[in-house]
Write a protein that holds these residues in place. Structure first.
Motif, short mmCIF file in Angstrom:
data_model
loop_
_atom_site.label_atom_id
_atom_site.label_comp_id
_atom_site.label_asym_id
_atom_site.label_seq_id
_atom_site.Cartn_x
_atom_site.Cartn_y
_atom_site.Cartn_z
N PHE A 194 0.87 -1.18 0.00
CA PHE A 194 0.00 0.00 0.00
C PHE A 194 0.91 1.22 0.00
O PHE A 194 2.08 1.15 0.39
N ASP A 195 0.38 2.34 -0.46
CA ASP A 195 1.23 3.53 -0.55
C ASP A 195 1.35 4.20 0.82
O ASP A 195 0.53 3.97 1.71
N ASN A 196 2.36 5.03 0.97
CA ASN A 196 2.59 5.70 2.26
C ASN A 196 1.98 7.09 2.31
O ASN A 196 2.33 7.89 3.17
N SER A 197 1.06 7.35 1.37
CA SER A 197 0.40 8.65 1.34
C SER A 197 -1.07 8.49 1.75
O SER A 197 -1.41 7.57 2.49
N PHE A 198 -1.93 9.37 1.25
CA PHE A 198 -3.30 9.47 1.75
C PHE A 198 -4.10 8.17 1.58
O PHE A 198 -4.79 7.73 2.51
N THR A 199 -4.02 7.55 0.41
CA THR A 199 -4.82 6.35 0.17
C THR A 199 -4.39 5.21 1.07
O THR A 199 -5.23 4.53 1.67
N GLY A 200 -3.08 4.98 1.16
CA GLY A 200 -2.60 3.91 2.02
C GLY A 200 -2.94 4.13 3.48
O GLY A 200 -3.30 3.19 4.21
N MET A 201 -2.86 5.38 3.92
CA MET A 201 -3.21 5.68 5.32
C MET A 201 -4.71 5.51 5.56
O MET A 201 -5.14 5.15 6.65
N THR A 202 -5.53 5.78 4.53
CA THR A 202 -6.97 5.57 4.66
C THR A 202 -7.28 4.08 4.76
O THR A 202 -8.19 3.67 5.49
N PHE A 203 -6.53 3.28 4.04
CA PHE A 203 -6.64 1.82 4.17
C PHE A 203 -6.33 1.39 5.60
O PHE A 203 -7.09 0.63 6.22
N LEU A 204 -5.22 1.89 6.15
CA LEU A 204 -4.87 1.56 7.53
C LEU A 204 -5.90 2.08 8.51
O LEU A 204 -6.21 1.44 9.52
N LYS A 205 -6.46 3.25 8.22
CA LYS A 205 -7.48 3.84 9.10
C LYS A 205 -8.73 2.97 9.12
O LYS A 205 -9.38 2.82 10.16
N SER A 206 -9.07 2.36 7.98
CA SER A 206 -10.21 1.46 7.93
C SER A 206 -9.96 0.24 8.81
O SER A 206 -10.87 -0.21 9.53
N LEU A 207 -8.74 -0.29 8.77
CA LEU A 207 -8.40 -1.42 9.64
C LEU A 207 -8.41 -0.99 11.10
O LEU A 207 -8.84 -1.74 11.99
N LEU A 208 -7.94 0.23 11.36
CA LEU A 208 -7.88 0.75 12.73
C LEU A 208 -9.27 0.77 13.37
O LEU A 208 -9.42 0.42 14.54
N ILE A 209 -10.27 1.15 12.59
CA ILE A 209 -11.63 1.20 13.12
C ILE A 209 -12.08 -0.18 13.57
O ILE A 209 -12.72 -0.34 14.62
N GLU A 210 -11.74 -1.21 12.79
CA GLU A 210 -12.11 -2.57 13.20
C GLU A 210 -11.36 -2.98 14.46
O GLU A 210 -11.94 -3.55 15.39
N PHE A 211 -10.07 -2.69 14.52
CA PHE A 211 -9.30 -3.03 15.72
C PHE A 211 -9.84 -2.29 16.95
O PHE A 211 -9.77 -2.80 18.07
N ALA A 212 -10.39 -1.11 16.73
CA ALA A 212 -10.92 -0.32 17.85
C ALA A 212 -12.25 -0.85 18.36
O ALA A 212 -12.67 -0.49 19.46
N GLY A 213 -12.91 -1.68 17.54
CA GLY A 213 -14.17 -2.25 17.99
C GLY A 213 -15.33 -2.09 17.04
O GLY A 213 -16.47 -2.45 17.36
N GLY A 214 -15.11 -1.50 15.85
CA GLY A 214 -16.19 -1.38 14.89
C GLY A 214 -16.57 0.06 14.60
O GLY A 214 -15.95 1.00 15.10
N PRO A 215 -17.61 0.25 13.77
CA PRO A 215 -17.98 1.57 13.25
C PRO A 215 -18.17 2.68 14.27
O PRO A 215 -17.91 3.84 13.98
#
Length: 406
Positions: A194-215
């Motif tokens: 994944f890229d290290n700019s906005f799109t890649g970080m948005t991908f990681l942010k999507s995973l972060l929400i799941e790790f945090a417990g969901g929507p």
């Protein structure tokens, strides 16, 4: 830093900006016909991201032409986004400039927050627009911008959702959970990144929400404890797959354009985009192969809107209102949603549109390689506060990039 910035110009805001707004704004009692009459013959300047030739073509060849023909308004597009807009307006306000350099801005997220804090936006104005009737303000993906209520101070323009894109010739069924994705990556070394700019970080942010417990987990103000707990799990996940990423995870593409290129060159089997319509758009452009297909994870991906804002010192507010109204018209929104034009998702609600427009938006020609937007929305995640993205960028550099060289 935000508070200091706001305090710095607070006293001026109550005087110069107020005078500027009254000077250039059509009276609240004006009918739409009176706004149109005032706007005729004006030149309206929009500050926007100008990094995509198709976006530029849409504005230059379609929007400018229609504005001139329908309303005798000349459109002028200039480059400008993010901090550059905020800094420019701060300087204007501090100097007491009641006539600015542009009339409309393409904004969202942190930029919207900062402009609201320094009271640099004209509004509320969306209810003055006739086409506002087709926008569902009950939809949180429209009414809330990075956890901040829009409250009429910006007009929604486009709506997009992060999508993973895979090569259907190489992959019959893509992994749809973070666990399945990790397993796939390990079984296919070097074929994912994944890229290290906005799109890649948005991908990681999507995973972060799941790790945090969901929507619902990251809604509301920034919570350092919740972020630390969830991000620890996220970085563990990334480090677990890192040796199996492209180039062993020792480097990452600088942006999504480079990631698209790796995908097209068959160096990786996945790419991604913040715009769910881009898979068809980029295939039509020849950037991605015809075998490309898009999808979203079962746990969901980030969906957000981008908006149009009007500065308090806009010199042509009548023309700005007309431009915003045109850009959210069914005609302009459908044109923009076509993958061969832009592929940008509409902000209009099919439930509120006239019957003759509903079918057109539900069956957009050329959208063939990803599910309908109504289906993707079932797995849409709201943007958390902008501090999350700032922390993700910093932590990614510290915990992943710098970790490699240790």
């Amino acid at each position: 830093m935000r508070l200091a910035c706001c305090f710095f110009i607070a006293l001026f805001i109550e005087t110069g900006c107020e005078r500027s707004s009254k000077l250039h704004t059509p009276p609240a009692s004006s009918t739409w016909e009176q706004v149109l009459k005032q706007a005729r013959g004006q030149t309206v300047t929009i500050a926007m991201w100008d990094g995509d030739p198709l976006v530029n073509s849409y504005m230059r060849d379609y929007v400018a032409s229609e504005l001139k023909q329908q309303h005798d308004i000349t459109l002028r597009a200039v480059g400008g986004q993010g901090n550059a807009l905020v800094n420019k307006l701060m300087v204007d306000l501090e100097a007491g400039r009641t006539t600015g350099d542009f009339d409309v801005m393409w904004i969202n997220g942190e930029t919207f927050y900062q402009l609201r804090e320094i009271k640099a936006l004209y509004g509320p104005f969306t209810e003055r627009l006739p086409n506002n009737q087709y926008i569902d303000w009950e939809n949180p993906f429209i009414a809330v911008d990075f956890q901040q209520p829009v409250d009429g101070y910006e007009c929604p323009w486009g709506n997009v959702q992060l999508a993973l894109i895979y090569d259907s010739e190489a992959i019959s069924e893509p992994p749809r959970t973070k666990e399945a994705l990790a397993t796939w990556i390990k079984r296919h070394p070097g074929r994912f990144t994944f890229d290290n700019s906005f799109t890649g970080m948005t991908f990681l942010k999507s995973l972060l929400i799941e790790f945090a417990g969901g929507p619902e987990a990251l809604k509301g103000p920034f919570n350092d404890e919740v972020y630390e707990t969830a991000s620890t799990q996220l970085w563990d996940w990334v480090r677990d797959v890192q040796p199996y990423l492209w180039r062993e995870g020792k480097t990452f593409p600088e942006g999504v354009a480079q990631l698209h290129q790796l995908f097209s060159n068959d160096e990786v089997d996945f790419t991604m985009s913040n715009n769910d319509g881009e898979v068809d758009n980029k295939v039509l452009q020849g950037v991605l192969p015809k075998t490309a297909r898009g999808y979203v994870l079962e746990s969901g991906t980030i969906r957000n809107s981008h908006y149009l804002g009007i500065p308090v010192n806009a010199p042509h507010k009548a023309a700005a209102l007309v431009l915003c109204n045109f850009l959210i018209s069914p005609e302009a929104q459908l044109k923009k949603a076509s993958p061969e034009v832009w592929g940008d998702g509409t902000v209009l609600s099919t439930k509120l549109l006239p019957e003759e427009w509903k079918a057109k938006f539900e069956q957009i020609p050329g959208r063939e390689r990803i599910a309908p937007r109504s289906e993707l929305e079932k797995k849409a995640l709201m943007e958390p506060v902008s501090e999350i993205m700032v922390r993700l960028h910093a932590d990614f550099r510290e915990k992943i990039i710098e970790h490699v060289s240790e």
